[in-house]
Design a protein around this motif. Structure first.
Motif, PDB file in Angstrom:
ATOM      1  N   TYR A   1      -2.402   3.230   8.728  1.00 33.78           N
ATOM      2  CA  TYR A   1      -2.992   4.105   9.750  1.00 33.78           C
ATOM      3  C   TYR A   1      -2.062   5.272  10.068  1.00 33.78           C
ATOM      4  O   TYR A   1      -2.469   6.444  10.035  1.00 33.78           O
TER       5      TYR A   1
ATOM      6  N   GLU B   1      -2.025  -2.775   8.018  1.00 33.17           N
ATOM      7  CA  GLU B   1      -3.051  -1.893   8.575  1.00 33.17           C
ATOM      8  C   GLU B   1      -2.454  -0.779   9.424  1.00 33.17           C
ATOM      9  O   GLU B   1      -2.860   0.387   9.311  1.00 33.17           O
TER      10      GLU B   1
ATOM     11  N   PRO C   1      -5.019   0.430  14.888  1.00 27.90           N
ATOM     12  CA  PRO C   1      -5.466  -0.962  14.745  1.00 27.90           C
ATOM     13  C   PRO C   1      -4.839  -1.847  15.822  1.00 27.90           C
ATOM     14  O   PRO C   1      -3.720  -1.602  16.271  1.00 27.90           O
TER      15      PRO C   1
END
Length: 240
Positions: free
Chosen positions: A168, A164, A207
């Motif tokens: 990102y 994640e 995140p």
């Protein structure tokens, strides 16, 4: 209370002449340990395990206190070689100064003490380590102590989080300074502590590891917090 059975083992050292930190560690149930040796192949083993990763407790890796896998490997080898599994478990160990064979350059500003618990995978072990560390710092005169708690969880959790956070930062690749783009290729997590303004802004909205914990890791983290509360350890949860 002294445990004479443990002290008969050659890898433990006498309680005589303990310094203030050693006495505090003893109060919390830790036994002083004669320093293990780091062998040359420990470094290669550590690199094979984590590709040379060093975990630090500070946004700036240069300022963080590192957790060196070489030390962990040397300690586990000592545990197995000396058949410490036959001793009452868990083992709560205290040592001072780096291990014999540590090839790091001496840092005159660094104070080195170690607390280890082996033979317990329960969250209470982590809570005891935290409580003992705070107690040692309080005895040294530190005031207003509290801890900031976070978790990256187990391998499954870390894999989720890594995917994640990589995705990102990749979305903002063109906005990153050239040096940060290189950092992204080698250690995406270092961007979280980068001082460039764009990196600071991105870190705020990136995140958070705590949101990607597996069910097992989430339960473990919850129990650690419960033990901290039971022990009266002041803490706050951080999400960066």
């Amino acid at each position: 209370m002294k445990n004479n059975t443990r002290l008969e083992h050659p890898k433990y050292v006498s309680y005589d002449h303990l310094d203030a930190v050693g006495e505090a560690a003893l109060f919390y149930g830790f036994t002083s340990l004669s320093l293990p040796h780091i062998h040359p192949n420990d470094s290669s083993d550590a690199k094979r395990i984590s590709d040379g990763e060093i975990v630090v407790d500070h946004d700036d890796h240069a300022l963080g206190a590192s957790v060196r896998l070489e030390e962990k490997i040397a300690l586990i080898r000592l545990y197995e070689r000396e058949k410490m599994g036959s001793l009452p478990q868990p083992l709560m160990l205290y040592y001072k100064t780096p291990f014999v064979g540590d090839r790091r350059k001496p840092n005159n500003h660094e104070v080195h003490h170690g607390l280890e618990i082996i033979g317990a995978d329960k969250p209470i072990a982590e809570a005891i380590l935290i409580q003992a560390a705070l107690g040692i710092l309080a005895d040294a005169g530190e005031k207003d102590l509290h801890i900031e708690v976070n978790s990256i969880g187990d391998k499954e959790s870390l894999a989720r989080f890594t995917r994640e956070i990589t995705a990102y930062y990749r979305k903002f690749m063109n906005e990153l300074p050239a040096t940060c783009r290189q950092t992204f290729k080698t250690d995406v997590f270092s961007l979280l502590g980068c001082d460039h303004e764009i990196c600071k802004k991105l870190a705020v909205d990136c995140p958070k590891s705590i949101n990607f914990l597996s069910e097992k890791s989430r339960q473990h983290f919850k129990e650690v917090l419960e033990y901290l509360e039971t022990l009266g350890v002041p803490y706050s949860i951080i999400t960066r």
